[in-house]
Motif scaffolding. Structure first.
Motif, PDB file in Angstrom:
ATOM      1  N   MET A  36      37.673  71.896  11.821  1.00 19.91           N
ATOM      2  CA  MET A  36      38.488  70.698  11.973  1.00 19.91           C
ATOM      3  C   MET A  36      39.518  70.932  13.097  1.00 19.91           C
ATOM      4  N   PRO A  37      39.592  70.042  14.050  1.00 18.53           N
ATOM      5  CA  PRO A  37      40.515  70.241  15.167  1.00 18.53           C
ATOM      6  C   PRO A  37      41.956  70.247  14.718  1.00 18.53           C
ATOM      7  N   ARG A  38      42.775  71.070  15.362  1.00 17.77           N
ATOM      8  CA  ARG A  38      44.172  71.194  14.982  1.00 17.77           C
ATOM      9  C   ARG A  38      45.125  70.591  16.009  1.00 17.77           C
ATOM     10  N   ASP A  39      44.587  70.073  17.125  1.00 14.38           N
ATOM     11  CA  ASP A  39      45.459  69.559  18.169  1.00 14.38           C
ATOM     12  C   ASP A  39      45.715  68.066  18.027  1.00 14.38           C
ATOM     13  N   LEU A  40      45.138  67.432  16.975  1.00 15.15           N
ATOM     14  CA  LEU A  40      45.362  66.006  16.747  1.00 15.15           C
ATOM     15  C   LEU A  40      46.568  65.813  15.832  1.00 15.15           C
ATOM     16  N   PRO A  41      47.262  64.686  15.954  1.00 19.61           N
ATOM     17  CA  PRO A  41      48.379  64.419  15.039  1.00 19.61           C
ATOM     18  C   PRO A  41      47.866  64.255  13.607  1.00 19.61           C
ATOM     19  N   LEU A  42      48.704  64.612  12.645  1.00 19.86           N
ATOM     20  CA  LEU A  42      48.309  64.487  11.249  1.00 19.86           C
ATOM     21  C   LEU A  42      48.344  63.034  10.812  1.00 19.86           C
ATOM     22  N   ASN A  43      47.340  62.630  10.021  1.00 19.52           N
ATOM     23  CA  ASN A  43      47.371  61.281   9.464  1.00 19.52           C
ATOM     24  C   ASN A  43      48.269  61.267   8.214  1.00 19.52           C
ATOM     25  N   SER A  44      48.341  60.138   7.529  1.00 17.59           N
ATOM     26  CA  SER A  44      49.264  60.010   6.394  1.00 17.59           C
ATOM     27  C   SER A  44      48.896  60.909   5.225  1.00 17.59           C
ATOM     28  N   LEU A  45      47.684  61.446   5.234  1.00 14.56           N
ATOM     29  CA  LEU A  45      47.265  62.368   4.186  1.00 14.56           C
ATOM     30  C   LEU A  45      47.396  63.822   4.616  1.00 14.56           C
ATOM     31  N   GLY A  46      47.997  64.022   5.797  1.00 14.12           N
ATOM     32  CA  GLY A  46      48.247  65.378   6.271  1.00 14.12           C
ATOM     33  C   GLY A  46      47.053  66.060   6.893  1.00 14.12           C
ATOM     34  N   LEU A  47      46.073  65.283   7.329  1.00 14.22           N
ATOM     35  CA  LEU A  47      44.864  65.849   7.936  1.00 14.22           C
ATOM     36  C   LEU A  47      44.810  65.504   9.423  1.00 14.22           C
ATOM     37  N   PRO A  48      44.374  66.437  10.270  1.00 14.76           N
ATOM     38  CA  PRO A  48      44.392  66.217  11.726  1.00 14.76           C
ATOM     39  C   PRO A  48      43.175  65.449  12.235  1.00 14.76           C
TER      40      PRO A  48
END
Length: 378
Positions: free
Chosen positions: A1-13
């Motif tokens: 799972m990529p880590r450079d994306l902003p987190l969504n409301s569930l805390g996932l990138p």
């Protein structure tokens, strides 16, 4: 799972549209709002409702969790919001993992909490495994509790609304489960906010009353359920005082709980008496004065620890504890006696501490849940 994306409301990138969430839907307003809110935010929502017992059986009742009406209501919410909904038959699992133990515990003179066992053995075990099989990124529920990220990972915290907090019933959630679970309602200030959201989404359950009883216990009548599951369990016996003197008779130990005062049928005494102990072997209900209910030392087993340091890394833990779901946390000293056992010393004695109930640990400040264990007879 990529880590450079902003987190969504569930805390996932990842974007919501690429995030699959399984929502455990009981058919009530809380889980319905969770599913609707996530669907509106663009998540790939999959609703799942568990059929936990035969809808036509005498144990089920209209309006109980996961009874026929509730499955229908969950399906209507899914149709309203446009996401798929599945009903899974967990009847055998629920009976073996929850109902049978409930009956045996009562017959042994304990006061069980089946809702905790259901979360532990069904919803957060089998259903969570099913969510992973469906390739969901996480599973969301309508419980009022908060999941917060700490230095060492996900932490469990009490709900923002003390009146709705369900942390007592979720103490056995493991760190591994907590990594995968989400509780979107835990930050809300009141149940009124939840119902307002239900009305906003046009959900058919917006005004549905909350369920007050254990789902498989009609009208709170525990004895009737146990008699059905264990014929002959309600054999009559004696009511005795602390010295063994017979004060009267009873219609079955299963009709009594520790701390009970009313309905003993032994009037005419100088002082009120309370149930202080149940002896199912001798079929005796032991009664005594209120001070006989007072307890300072509470033995625990099956401890689930959610602290950062290992449970046995300290000789004592100074925590707040709850020994009943309806009581506020109070100061205690927790002394580990093994990896999953402990002795709890209550700073101020409490009445009606009963085997079969949970003792839940809290940080003295901040509302963090440190797990807990099951009270047993020493």
């Amino acid at each position: 799972m990529p880590r450079d994306l902003p987190l969504n409301s569930l805390g996932l990138p990842k974007p919501p549209s690429q995030t699959r969430v399984v929502v455990a839907m009981s058919g009530g307003v809380d889980s319905s709002v969770v599913a609707a809110q996530l669907a509106e935010e663009g998540y790939d929502v999959v609703g799942v409702t568990l059929q936990l017992y035969d809808h036509g059986a005498a144990l089920a009742k209209k309006g109980a969790c996961c009874a026929g009406r509730d499955i229908h209501d969950a399906r209507r919410v899914a149709e309203t919001m446009g996401f798929p909904h599945y009903v899974l038959d967990y009847e055998n699992t629920f009976r073996e993992a929850v109902i049978e133990e409930f009956a045996d515990a009562y017959l042994a003179g304990a006061t069980p909490v089946p809702c905790i066992r259901c979360n532990e053995r069904v919803k957060f075990k089998d259903l969570l495994a099913t969510a992973k099989d469906l390739e969901a990124d996480c599973m969301a529920t309508g419980h009022y509790i908060q999941r917060k990220m700490g230095v060492l990972g996900a932490e469990l915290h009490q709900a923002a609304d003390p009146a709705r907090d369900q942390s007592y019933f979720l103490f056995s959630t493991t760190p591994e489960q907590l990594d995968y679970l989400r509780f979107p309602l835990g930050h809300l200030a009141s149940k009124a906010e939840t119902r307002a959201l239900a009305a906003k989404y046009g959900l058919p359950v917006a005004d549905k009353p909350d369920s007050q009883d254990i789902c498989f216990v009609p009208n709170g009548n525990y004895a009737a359920v146990i008699e059905k599951l264990r014929p002959g369990a309600a054999d009559p016996g004696e009511i005795v005082d602390l010295d063994g003197r017979v004060l009267g008779g009873h219609r079955g130990v299963i009709h009594y709980t520790v701390g009970q005062r009313k309905g003993l049928g032994i009037g005419g005494l100088e002082e009120p008496l309370y149930v202080v102990k149940l002896d199912p072997v001798l079929r005796r209900v032991i009664v005594g004065p209120k001070e006989a209910l007072s307890t300072r030392i509470v033995p625990l087993k099956e401890i689930n620890w959610l602290g950062d340091a290992p449970f046995t890394s300290q000789e004592t833990w100074h925590l707040d504890v709850k020994v009943r779901s309806t009581r506020p946390p109070r100061g205690a000293i927790v002394r580990p006696t093994g990896p999953t056992t402990a002795e709890v010393e209550l700073i101020a004695p409490e009445d009606g501490v009963s085997a079969g109930q949970a003792c839940v640990f809290y940080a003295p400040e901040g509302g963090r849940v440190f797990g807990g264990g099951w009270i047993w007879k020493g």
